[in-house]
Design a protein around this motif. Structure first.
Motif, short mmCIF file in Angstrom:
data_model
loop_
_atom_site.label_atom_id
_atom_site.label_comp_id
_atom_site.label_asym_id
_atom_site.label_seq_id
_atom_site.Cartn_x
_atom_site.Cartn_y
_atom_site.Cartn_z
N GLN A 1 0.82 -1.21 0.00
CA GLN A 1 0.00 0.00 0.00
C GLN A 1 0.86 1.27 0.00
OE1 GLN A 1 -3.30 -0.47 -0.45
NE2 GLN A 1 -2.61 -2.58 -0.50
N ILE B 1 -6.86 0.45 9.06
CA ILE B 1 -7.17 -0.98 9.17
C ILE B 1 -7.87 -1.19 10.51
CG2 ILE B 1 -6.21 -3.31 9.33
CD1 ILE B 1 -3.82 -2.29 7.65
N SER C 1 -12.29 1.83 6.32
CA SER C 1 -11.17 0.98 6.72
C SER C 1 -11.26 -0.42 6.14
CB SER C 1 -11.14 0.85 8.25
OG SER C 1 -11.07 2.11 8.85
N LEU C 2 -10.10 -1.00 5.94
CA LEU C 2 -9.98 -2.41 5.56
C LEU C 2 -10.02 -3.23 6.83
CD1 LEU C 2 -9.37 -4.48 3.28
CD2 LEU C 2 -6.95 -4.11 3.76
N SER D 1 -8.53 -9.24 6.45
CA SER D 1 -8.43 -9.09 4.99
C SER D 1 -7.07 -8.54 4.59
CB SER D 1 -9.52 -8.15 4.47
OG SER D 1 -10.79 -8.72 4.69
N ALA D 2 -6.55 -7.61 5.39
CA ALA D 2 -5.21 -7.08 5.12
C ALA D 2 -4.18 -8.20 5.22
CB ALA D 2 -4.88 -5.95 6.10
#
Length: 182
Positions: free
Chosen positions: A48, A128, A143-144, A148-149
């Motif tokens: 990212q 996140i 947010s993620l 999942s990140a």
């Protein structure tokens, strides 16, 4: 002799990979599991655009994910910024404005406080959310999800060499005023 915190952790993971490293909230992780998960998050952060010297905050209660995030930040040589969960909104706004955060990893419970102080985070690129069972709405932050990140990152340890001069910033408060980064 010079040391780097991430290098020391990785050495321990190599020496006793199956030894219990962390027991928290009913979760158990070995050194090898902690290493793989921290690597996954580190690779996600790198993908990212998080780079050497970028400021990454952790705003959550103590948990396995908190520790994984800390190691991930150290592994990619970003600068870890602690955020005390006891800070009230004025302290948070001050810290957010002062810390130059580009990423914020946080417990979902704190999403409303972060959203209320979002204007104090002009450099924030993404965030996140660690699922904490609170059910707090984090949609305003876009947010993620933490897992999942992790799922998007490699568990491999293939990071650039590190330096003993890598930094982290601890914000400390007290009764005399706003938190200070040291």
């Amino acid at each position: 002799m010079e040391f780097n915190l991430a290098d020391l952790f990785e050495h321990a993971a190599d020496v006793f990979p199956e030894r219990a490293y962390l027991v928290a909230e009913g979760q158990r992780r070995t050194y090898a599991q902690m290493e793989a998960r921290a690597n996954q998050l580190a690779h996600h952060l790198g993908a990212q655009g998080v780079r050497l010297g970028d400021h990454v905050g952790i705003y959550a209660y103590n948990s396995g994910e908190w520790v994984e995030a800390l190691w991930a930040i150290f592994k990619i040589r970003a600068v870890w910024i602690n955020i005390n969960y006891r800070y009230v909104e004025d302290e948070l706004r001050y810290l957010f404005d002062n810390a130059d955060l580009v990423v914020l990893i946080y417990g979902r419970e704190f999403a409303p406080r972060i959203a209320a102080s979002r204007q104090a985070l002009p450099k924030l690129r993404f965030s996140i959310a660690i699922e904490d069972g609170s059910g707090a709405d984090s949609s305003a932050l876009g947010s993620l999800e933490y897992e999942s990140a992790l799922a998007s990152g490699s568990p491999e340890r293939d990071f650039a060499p590190r330096s003993a001069s890598d930094r982290y910033i601890l914000y400390t408060g007290g009764t005399t005023g706003m938190p200070k980064g040291v």
